[in-house]
Write a protein that holds these residues in place. Structure first.
Motif, PDB file in Angstrom:
ATOM      1  N   ALA A   1     -41.798  84.742 -43.894  1.00 30.24           N
ATOM      2  CA  ALA A   1     -42.065  85.438 -42.629  1.00 30.24           C
ATOM      3  C   ALA A   1     -41.513  84.648 -41.447  1.00 30.24           C
ATOM      4  O   ALA A   1     -40.970  85.222 -40.500  1.00 30.24           O
ATOM      5  N   LEU A   2     -41.652  83.334 -41.501  1.00 30.51           N
ATOM      6  CA  LEU A   2     -41.148  82.503 -40.404  1.00 30.51           C
ATOM      7  C   LEU A   2     -39.642  82.662 -40.243  1.00 30.51           C
ATOM      8  O   LEU A   2     -39.106  82.656 -39.137  1.00 30.51           O
ATOM      9  N   LYS A   3     -38.962  82.827 -41.365  1.00 34.22           N
ATOM     10  CA  LYS A   3     -37.492  82.980 -41.309  1.00 34.22           C
ATOM     11  C   LYS A   3     -37.093  84.268 -40.600  1.00 34.22           C
ATOM     12  O   LYS A   3     -36.058  84.341 -39.957  1.00 34.22           O
ATOM     13  N   GLN A   4     -37.923  85.284 -40.730  1.00 36.96           N
ATOM     14  CA  GLN A   4     -37.588  86.578 -40.127  1.00 36.96           C
ATOM     15  C   GLN A   4     -38.052  86.703 -38.675  1.00 36.96           C
ATOM     16  O   GLN A   4     -37.762  87.693 -38.020  1.00 36.96           O
ATOM     17  N   ALA A   5     -38.769  85.696 -38.210  1.00 38.61           N
ATOM     18  CA  ALA A   5     -39.434  85.856 -36.914  1.00 38.61           C
ATOM     19  C   ALA A   5     -38.462  85.852 -35.744  1.00 38.61           C
ATOM     20  O   ALA A   5     -37.426  85.191 -35.777  1.00 38.61           O
ATOM     21  N   LYS A   6     -38.836  86.597 -34.713  1.00 39.16           N
ATOM     22  CA  LYS A   6     -38.078  86.578 -33.455  1.00 39.16           C
ATOM     23  C   LYS A   6     -38.507  85.363 -32.620  1.00 39.16           C
ATOM     24  O   LYS A   6     -37.707  84.713 -31.974  1.00 39.16           O
ATOM     25  N   ALA A   7     -39.789  85.105 -32.651  1.00 41.14           N
ATOM     26  CA  ALA A   7     -40.307  83.965 -31.872  1.00 41.14           C
ATOM     27  C   ALA A   7     -41.275  83.161 -32.727  1.00 41.14           C
ATOM     28  O   ALA A   7     -42.124  83.729 -33.414  1.00 41.14           O
ATOM     29  N   VAL A   8     -41.094  81.844 -32.699  1.00 34.90           N
ATOM     30  CA  VAL A   8     -42.009  80.956 -33.420  1.00 34.90           C
ATOM     31  C   VAL A   8     -42.566  79.962 -32.399  1.00 34.90           C
ATOM     32  O   VAL A   8     -41.817  79.322 -31.665  1.00 34.90           O
TER      33      VAL A   8
ATOM     34  N   GLY B   1     -43.525  91.946 -30.991  1.00 39.20           N
ATOM     35  CA  GLY B   1     -44.785  91.255 -30.702  1.00 39.20           C
ATOM     36  C   GLY B   1     -45.802  91.349 -31.832  1.00 39.20           C
ATOM     37  O   GLY B   1     -46.956  90.936 -31.665  1.00 39.20           O
ATOM     38  N   ASN B   2     -45.400  91.885 -32.966  1.00 38.04           N
ATOM     39  CA  ASN B   2     -46.308  91.895 -34.123  1.00 38.04           C
ATOM     40  C   ASN B   2     -46.359  90.489 -34.715  1.00 38.04           C
ATOM     41  O   ASN B   2     -45.307  89.894 -34.993  1.00 38.04           O
ATOM     42  N   ILE B   3     -47.546  89.981 -34.911  1.00 38.82           N
ATOM     43  CA  ILE B   3     -47.668  88.618 -35.445  1.00 38.82           C
ATOM     44  C   ILE B   3     -47.469  88.670 -36.951  1.00 38.82           C
ATOM     45  O   ILE B   3     -48.208  89.365 -37.666  1.00 38.82           O
ATOM     46  N   ILE B   4     -46.455  87.945 -37.409  1.00 41.10           N
ATOM     47  CA  ILE B   4     -46.103  88.060 -38.827  1.00 41.10           C
ATOM     48  C   ILE B   4     -46.390  86.784 -39.612  1.00 41.10           C
ATOM     49  O   ILE B   4     -46.325  86.791 -40.833  1.00 41.10           O
TER      50      ILE B   4
END
Lengths: 331, 713
Positions: free
Chosen positions: B151-158, B281-284
């Motif tokens: 999921a972290l790899k796909q994230a827009k913002a970390v 803005g969905n928390i993944i």
């Protein structure tokens, strides 16, 4: 609390005699807002407590040659309302900063000047210098409220007086009576405080049997003054740091000024450099900020109180602006 | 009115329920007539002072109390920890002296000779690396759901952040303690400051070798407990023992430092959090490691509840406990939700900032991960309106402003259970029409007396003051401890059941006497009505009981719909921050809270006001300060343990969320939830004002200035 004798003299001479007994192992009771706490924790164990509230000459505010004379036992709320003190704004600001009606009505100005440090090591029985096995507990310990100036010696606490900075900025002198019944001297308030190197030295020059009788203030004419306390909250609390300024402005330029920091050093700390920097210049946001920076240029914060350096600079800036009616904003 | 079914009246028909009723004991408390354990002063009472250890870790090597016994006025010396005992935190009780006067007891304490072998200690709860080196840590588990790495790899913002919340003490205005007195027949009467009237008698009986039937435990009023007063405690047993030894009543209340050091703390929590969202803005993803201390036991905030309220699809969590030589923790109002919220909702807020989105929108978007999305959404909308969120919110640190002061908005949300505890009650209707109830419950300041009276008076159609409520004694039917927000449901359910049954019995008598249909009867305004027509007065009806009072027992909880569990709430804060001094001031706090059926709106709102004030305290001012070197709790007094005062509170706006479907759920506890999200909301508001996160609560001027200097966002 240990048992002690209680005495209530009616004259200063009687008070001096009563305080000189027991080799001076006596204590002055003024408003009691500090002494009672010290007695309850056995931090002071006098053989006799001398209550000065019963000495009429020590209470009240009277006009003096070119100024006013404040009895050391005058309650703070009486000072607040006295028209003779209307021009001494830095004193009035300090009273206002206390926020507690109880302290304002019980506390006295003389008691405040002699208030012992609030250092939590001292208050929990480690002594004024807070030493354990020859090492300072403060230096590497919980020193968030401790001194950032004048802290090179063993004393790391901050002077607890809320009024000394404002009074010193106004050029106050104190009259001290004792130890003999007829002994009395008057000295500038800034010389009243010492930074102890040993436990026995205490925090003021008072010797056993001596006590403050009056505070003498010169005329406030031409002096604009203010005290700025940085208070974490709106209730009764000690300032994290405070600054007082007494300024004389002529022709748009500072002719003379006194800037004194409170709760920043073991004594009320006169910021001579800041005052020098301002003299001969206009007082505005920029020069006030420069004075603030100059006041803390020599600061040597401890491990956990670096934040107080900025706070002290801001307090100086704001006290100067407040004194001259230029302070805007701030919480 | 017809069917005889246990239920609350329909909302439209309720006359007392949901109204604003002042406390039944309000006058007694405000006038001083109310007597607390600390006020009990029967003839001959001895006073106790205690000797505590000032070392964080030590062994008692010498203890001599003989001189203390000989001090004038001293009657008894009780030893808690004799030679060879290990002391594991500053403030541990060593011995206590009972004397004619407190001053003599103090002289007695001063005469005790004690020597310690000082042992190594550890009191730092934030320094994880240091604690590991000192071998003071232990793993409290780790578990993963979903696939965080993917999921972290796909994230827009970390966002990676550090957050913390300090240990605090309960700071009950009335310290822990009791007054103990033995009577001639070998019975012990204990006036105990307790949240657990029915459950503590046995705690005295067992250790004292008494029959439980011989302990009369009384607590009519308590000056604060917050979760720390469920037990007899060693000082309670000491008071009873010394009372027996001396044949005199003994009162033993802890002094303020001992109260703070040894009678309960709320554990700290610190966390490193990684949180990630997609472009909308969905928390993944959520990944956290948190640590803290509960004292010597070395626990921390429960792993299982992390992250708080939001159950993200991909999340990993890990916890480490630190064993410190500090006083033990006790439940503190909503354990451990304030800490969970402080470590979760702050990270969500920072993630929103990283996304450049309005925090409100990010919270709203992710409500799907909460147990009650619709309720939270409604509460958020109400809160936003009350604080004018859309108008006042700005990107973190971008609010501008003249001078040094910056203003900001923040929000957070919370959940709680609030089910009913087990309880019995006895409702007694006298032939003259007067009504009493009996239950071994306690009014911990939350209005228990008042809501019992509302329940019973509503049922009988009587005014509130017609019901006498008897509680605070273990002679009455058992009632559960007041913890977990369980009391309002715990006592209202059984009282409603018993009162309804009592009313039906009275209706039966009225039916026979006046020849009316039982199903047609209602009780209202002190009258019995048949299809709305007057049949008789309440007193005429109860006179049919004959010479003896009618007694009906009520039990609970039952699955009949009177009570439920599960509440939520949203809080929003508006603060000002002086960026030059670090001073924070609360301008306004808005709390929107649901709690099912509200018996007394005034009491409910008061609970929320109290929660907000307590939240301001732990959010802005209060913390335990441990001195690493001496191992001492160095601010264990009311001067240095900072609590807010009236001027620090700002404007409080409380909105109880109570649509009809909330009423239909039945009664749910409210005591704890309103304190949970205040800290996080304040922290988020400060971050919004100044553009950097002040990572650790309380948000003192020092921490604010340090954060501004560090500039971390």
């Amino acid at each position: 609390m240990r048992p002690f004798e209680y005495a209530s003299p009616e004259t200063e001479a009687e008070a001096a005699d009563l305080l000189a007994d027991h080799d001076g192992n006596t204590a002055v009771l003024a408003g009691g807002t500090d002494l009672l706490t010290l007695l309850k924790r056995d931090l002071v164990t006098p053989q006799r407590v001398v209550d000065l509230k019963t000495v009429p000459s020590l209470v009240g505010v009277t006009p003096d040659i070119d100024g006013v004379r404040i009895g050391a036992l005058t309650p703070l709320d009486e000072l607040q309302q006295n028209p003779l003190l209307a021009g001494y704004q830095s004193l009035l600001d300090a009273i206002d900063g206390i926020r507690s009606v109880q302290i304002q009505s019980m506390g006295t100005v003389g008691g405040d000047l002699c208030h012992l440090p609030n250092c939590w090591y001292f208050r929990s029985g480690h002594g004024l210098l807070a030493m354990e096995n020859g090492e300072s507990l403060v230096e590497t310990g919980e020193n968030r409220y401790h001194a950032i100036l004048g802290n090179h010696g063993p004393a790391k606490f901050v002077s607890a007086s809320r009024f000394a900075p404002g009074l010193i900025s106004l050029g106050a002198r104190v009259r001290i009576a004792g130890p003999g019944a007829d002994d009395a001297e008057t000295i500038p308030l800034e010389y009243f405080y010492i930074t102890p190197r040993t436990e026995r030295q205490g925090v003021t020059i008072l010797r056993p049997g001596q006590f403050i009788t009056h505070i003498l203030l010169p005329s406030a004419a031409g002096i604009q003054s203010a005290t700025y306390d940085v208070l974490a909250s709106e209730g009764l609390d000690w300032p994290l740091v405070s600054a007082a300024a007494g300024v004389q402005v002529e022709g748009g330029l500072v002719r003379d000024c006194r800037i004194v920091l409170g709760h920043a050093a073991p004594v009320p700390w006169i910021a001579h450099e800041a005052a020098r920097l301002l003299t001969g210049r206009p007082l505005n946001e920029e020069t006030a900020a420069a004075a603030g920076a100059a006041a803390v240029a020599a600061a040597t914060p401890l491990s956990r109180n670096g934040y107080k350096v900025q706070m002290a600079a801001v307090a100086v800036k704001r006290a100067l602006l407040k004194a001259t009616g230029q302070l805007e904003g701030g919480l | 009115m017809a069917e005889r079914k246990i239920a609350w009246p329909p909302r439209s028909e309720a006359s007392l329920i949901g109204g604003r009723h002042v406390r039944k004991d309000g006058h007694d408390k405000s006038s001083g007539a109310a007597k607390y354990a600390a006020d009990i002063n029967t003839e001959g009472t001895l006073y106790v002072k205690a000797l505590t250890c000032r070392h964080a870790h030590a062994k008692v090597v010498k203890l001599d109390v003989e001189a203390a016994k000989k001090v004038k006025g001293v009657h008894a010396v009780h030893v808690f920890r004799d030679v060879d005992s290990e002391v594991r935190w500053d403030g541990t009780l060593i011995a206590a002296v009972a004397a004619e006067r407190p001053e003599y007891a103090e002289d007695g304490v001063n005469a005790i000779r004690v020597e310690y072998e000082v042992l190594e200690h550890w009191v730092d709860e934030e320094d994880l690396a240091g604690a590991e080196k000192a071998e003071r840590t232990r793993s409290l588990g780790e578990n993963e759901k979903g696939d965080v790495a993917a999921a972290l790899k796909q994230a827009k913002a970390v966002h990676k952040g550090y957050y913390g919340i300090a240990t605090i003490s309960h700071m009950c205005m009335e310290p822990h303690g009791s007054h103990c007195e033995w009577t001639g027949d070998g019975e012990l009467t204990v006036h105990l400051s307790t949240q657990n009237v029915s459950g503590t008698g046995g705690q005295f009986a067992g250790p004292l070798g008494l029959d439980a039937s011989k302990v009369r435990l009384i607590c009519n009023y308590i000056g604060g407990g917050f979760g720390s007063k469920f037990a007899a405690d060693e000082w309670g047993l000491a008071a009873a023992t010394m009372a027996k030894e001396t044949g005199r009543p003994v009162r033993f209340m802890l002094d303020r430092p001992t109260e703070l050091k040894t009678a309960g703390t709320r554990p700290s929590g610190f966390a490193e959090v990684t949180i990630a969202a997609d472009a909308e803005g969905n928390i993944i993803a959520w990944d956290s490691h948190h640590w803290g201390t509960s004292g010597i036991a070395g626990s921390t905030i429960a792993l299982s509840q992390f992250p708080y309220v939001f159950d993200f699809e991909n999340r990993n969590r890990k916890a480490t406990g630190i064993s410190t030589n500090t006083g033990p923790n006790r439940a503190w109002r909503a354990p451990p939700h304030p800490q969970l919220c402080a470590l979760t909702d702050t990270a969500i807020d920072d993630l929103a900032a990283k996304l450049g989105m309005d925090s409100y929108d990010v919270f709203m978007k992710n409500l799907k991960y909460t147990p009650r999305p619709e309720v939270y959404a409604e509460e958020m909308k109400i809160g936003a309106k009350l604080i004018d969120w859309k108008k006042n919110w700005h990107l973190h640190g971008k609010g501008g402003g003249k001078g040094a002061v910056r203003r900001g908005l923040g929000m957070a949300l919370h959940q709680w259970g609030g089910r009913a505890h087990a309880a019995n009650t006895l409702v007694k209707v006298h032939p003259d029409g007067t009504v009493e109830t009996f239950g071994g419950s306690q009014d911990i300041g939350t209005g228990t007396r008042t809501i019992i009276a509302i329940t019973v008076a509503e049922t009988f159609g009587l005014p509130l003051d017609a019901v006498k409520v008897n509680l605070g004694s273990n002679a009455y039917p058992n009632s559960g401890p007041s913890g977990g927000s369980t009391t309002v449901g715990g006592v209202s359910g059984p009282n409603r059941r018993a009162a309804q049954e009592a009313l039906w019995k009275i209706f039966d008598l009225v039916t026979t006497k006046y020849d009316v249909e039982a199903d047609s009867l209602t009780a209202k305004d002190g009258k019995i009505l048949s299809n709305g027509e007057l049949v008789c007065t309440w007193k005429q009806a109860t006179s049919l009981l004959g010479p003896m009072a009618l007694e009906v027992k009520g039990e609970g909880p039952k699955d009949d719909g009177l009570t439920d569990s599960g509440v939520g709430g949203v809080q929003m804060a508006d603060v000002s921050v002086d960026t030059e001094t670090g001073v924070v001031r609360v301008n306004k706090l808005v709390a929107v809270q649901d709690c099912g059926l509200i018996l007394d709106l005034l009491t409910a709102e008061s609970q929320v006001y109290g929660g907000l004030i307590m939240g301001i305290a732990y959010g802005l001012t209060e913390e335990r300060v441990m001195d690493n070197r001496t191992g001492r709790y160095i601010n264990a007094d009311l001067e240095n343990y900072h609590l807010p005062r009236i001027g620090d509170i700002g404007e409080l706006v409380v909105e109880m969320y109570q649509p009809d479907d909330e009423y239909a759920r039945g009664v749910i506890g409210l005591g704890e939830p309103p304190v949970i999200s205040t800290g996080a909301a304040l922290s988020n508001a400060v971050a919004n004002a100044i553009g950097v996160r002040v990572p650790v609560m309380p948000l003192t001027p020092q921490r604010v200035l340090e954060a501004l200097k560090g500039g971390q966002s």
